[in-house]
Enzyme design. Structure first.
Site, PDB file in Angstrom:
ATOM      1  N   SER A  23      -7.440  -0.715  10.949  1.00 55.88           N
ATOM      2  CA  SER A  23      -7.650  -0.932   9.516  1.00 55.88           C
ATOM      3  C   SER A  23      -9.088  -1.330   9.197  1.00 55.88           C
ATOM      4  O   SER A  23      -9.666  -2.217   9.828  1.00 55.88           O
ATOM      5  CB  SER A  23      -6.698  -2.021   8.999  1.00 55.88           C
ATOM      6  OG  SER A  23      -6.979  -2.306   7.642  1.00 55.88           O
ATOM      7  N   LYS A  75       5.411   0.056   3.397  1.00 53.96           N
ATOM      8  CA  LYS A  75       5.188   0.172   1.955  1.00 53.96           C
ATOM      9  C   LYS A  75       6.485   0.277   1.149  1.00 53.96           C
ATOM     10  O   LYS A  75       6.528  -0.169  -0.002  1.00 53.96           O
ATOM     11  CB  LYS A  75       4.279   1.366   1.658  1.00 53.96           C
ATOM     12  CG  LYS A  75       2.842   1.159   2.108  1.00 53.96           C
ATOM     13  CD  LYS A  75       1.945   2.300   1.664  1.00 53.96           C
ATOM     14  CE  LYS A  75       0.513   2.060   2.096  1.00 53.96           C
ATOM     15  NZ  LYS A  75      -0.416   3.075   1.580  1.00 53.96           N
ATOM     16  N   ASP A 112      -2.634   1.998  -4.690  1.00 59.11           N
ATOM     17  CA  ASP A 112      -2.924   3.307  -4.092  1.00 59.11           C
ATOM     18  C   ASP A 112      -3.121   4.370  -5.168  1.00 59.11           C
ATOM     19  O   ASP A 112      -3.987   5.243  -5.047  1.00 59.11           O
ATOM     20  CB  ASP A 112      -1.784   3.743  -3.174  1.00 59.11           C
ATOM     21  CG  ASP A 112      -1.873   3.143  -1.780  1.00 59.11           C
ATOM     22  OD1 ASP A 112      -2.979   2.746  -1.376  1.00 59.11           O
ATOM     23  OD2 ASP A 112      -0.831   3.068  -1.098  1.00 59.11           O
ATOM     24  N   GLY A 137       2.539  15.888   3.058  1.00 62.37           N
ATOM     25  CA  GLY A 137       3.011  14.584   3.502  1.00 62.37           C
ATOM     26  C   GLY A 137       3.978  13.968   2.513  1.00 62.37           C
ATOM     27  O   GLY A 137       3.860  14.182   1.295  1.00 62.37           O
TER      28      GLY A 137
END
Length: 292
Positions: A23, A75, A112, A137
């Site tokens: 990250s 998430k 996001d 995706g």
């Protein structure tokens, strides 16, 4: 740590996930904390699926903890563990930012979506005859991207290893007959489809999957499926210059890398955590550090 020490500890926030060593979020947030002179810190925390509830309950009790960013694979799993969900995150069905409020309430947000759209704003401010996005995706990030692009008037083609899951996502987040779900493998083979005149059109091809990330298989996409003038957008950040973007550029397409979304979504989260606007005038320097 004693109760007195806990109260006096500087504020901090985390990014959680499994894996998490890759990250770049700590570099971004600590860069902004340094530039703004804010006495706080931001760190990585490895949290496996079985530890998520324990992590939240432990952090909730720490008065210096301001919240966390959430990455794979949490998430969606984290949503029912929170006390309150922001309307946008609720609509998307995925949370990437948790904020501990003054009373200890844990509130879920999704930055996001706005982070993804940020580098597209100049294009989205224009008038187009038609907008189409091919999205590759079906994970948590894809949910935010599907929701955001549908709201901006795009017709969507969502590709996944499980077309049924892709169709279910479209039905939930972007209902309407104009959208299509296909198998990811459909885009791997060349096509001789003759695209019509794209004057006044806006086309996107988005890699919203981890394919192409370091340690993951490459994303197999044949650029004969993209009309002339389409823009390639890859949300992968390690590496920044992915094979997907390289092949797009070689085929004459414009590109947007994953740092654009990463920095954009982090900016919203930073303000939620620390109550300070990030100094975006230093984005060029930040990118240099992220690429270093």
């Amino acid at each position: 740590m004693s109760p007195e020490e806990r109260l006096e500890a500087p504020p901090f926030a985390d990014v959680i996930g499994d894996p998490i060593a890759q990250s770049k979020s700590p570099l971004i947030h600590n860069f902004w904390l340094e530039k703004t002179g804010t006495d706080a810190s931001y760190q990585r925390e490895l949290v496996g699926p079985g530890r998520l509830q324990d992590y939240l309950e432990g952090r909730r009790k720490h008065p210096a903890w301001r919240g966390c960013n959430v990455t794979m694979p949490h998430k969606q799993a984290i949503v029912p563990m929170l006390d309150r969900i922001d309307p946008l995150a609720e609509r998307i069905g995925a949370v990437n930012t948790v904020v501990r409020e003054a009373d200890g309430t844990l509130a879920g947000h999704n930055t996001d979506c706005s982070g993804f759209l940020e580098p597209l704003r100049e294009h989205l401010g224009q008038t187009h005859l038609f907008r189409m996005a091919r999205i590759l995706g079906t994970g948590g990030a894809a949910r935010a991207i599907v929701s955001g692009l549908a709201a901006e008037g795009f017709t969507l083609v969502l590709a996944g290893r499980d077309p049924g899951k892709a169709k279910q996502m479209l039905d939930e987040l972007a209902p309407g007959d104009e959208h299509h779900a296909v198998d990811l493998a459909y885009f791997a083979e060349a096509t001789d489809f003759a695209f019509d005149d794209r004057q006044g059109m806006f086309d996107l091809v988005v890699n919203a999957s981890p394919l192409g990330m370091k340690g993951q298989p490459a994303l197999d996409f044949d650029w004969s499926h993209a009309p002339p003038g389409a823009i390639a957008y890859d949300i992968v950040t390690d590496p920044v210059n992915t094979g997907f973007l390289g092949s797009a550029a070689a085929s004459g397409h414009g590109t947007i890398d994953g740092l654009s979304m990463l920095i954009g979504q982090a900016a919203k989260a930073f303000e939620l955590f620390f109550g300070v606007k990030p100094p975006r005038e230093h984005d060029a320097e930040l990118r240099e550090r992220l690429n270093g």
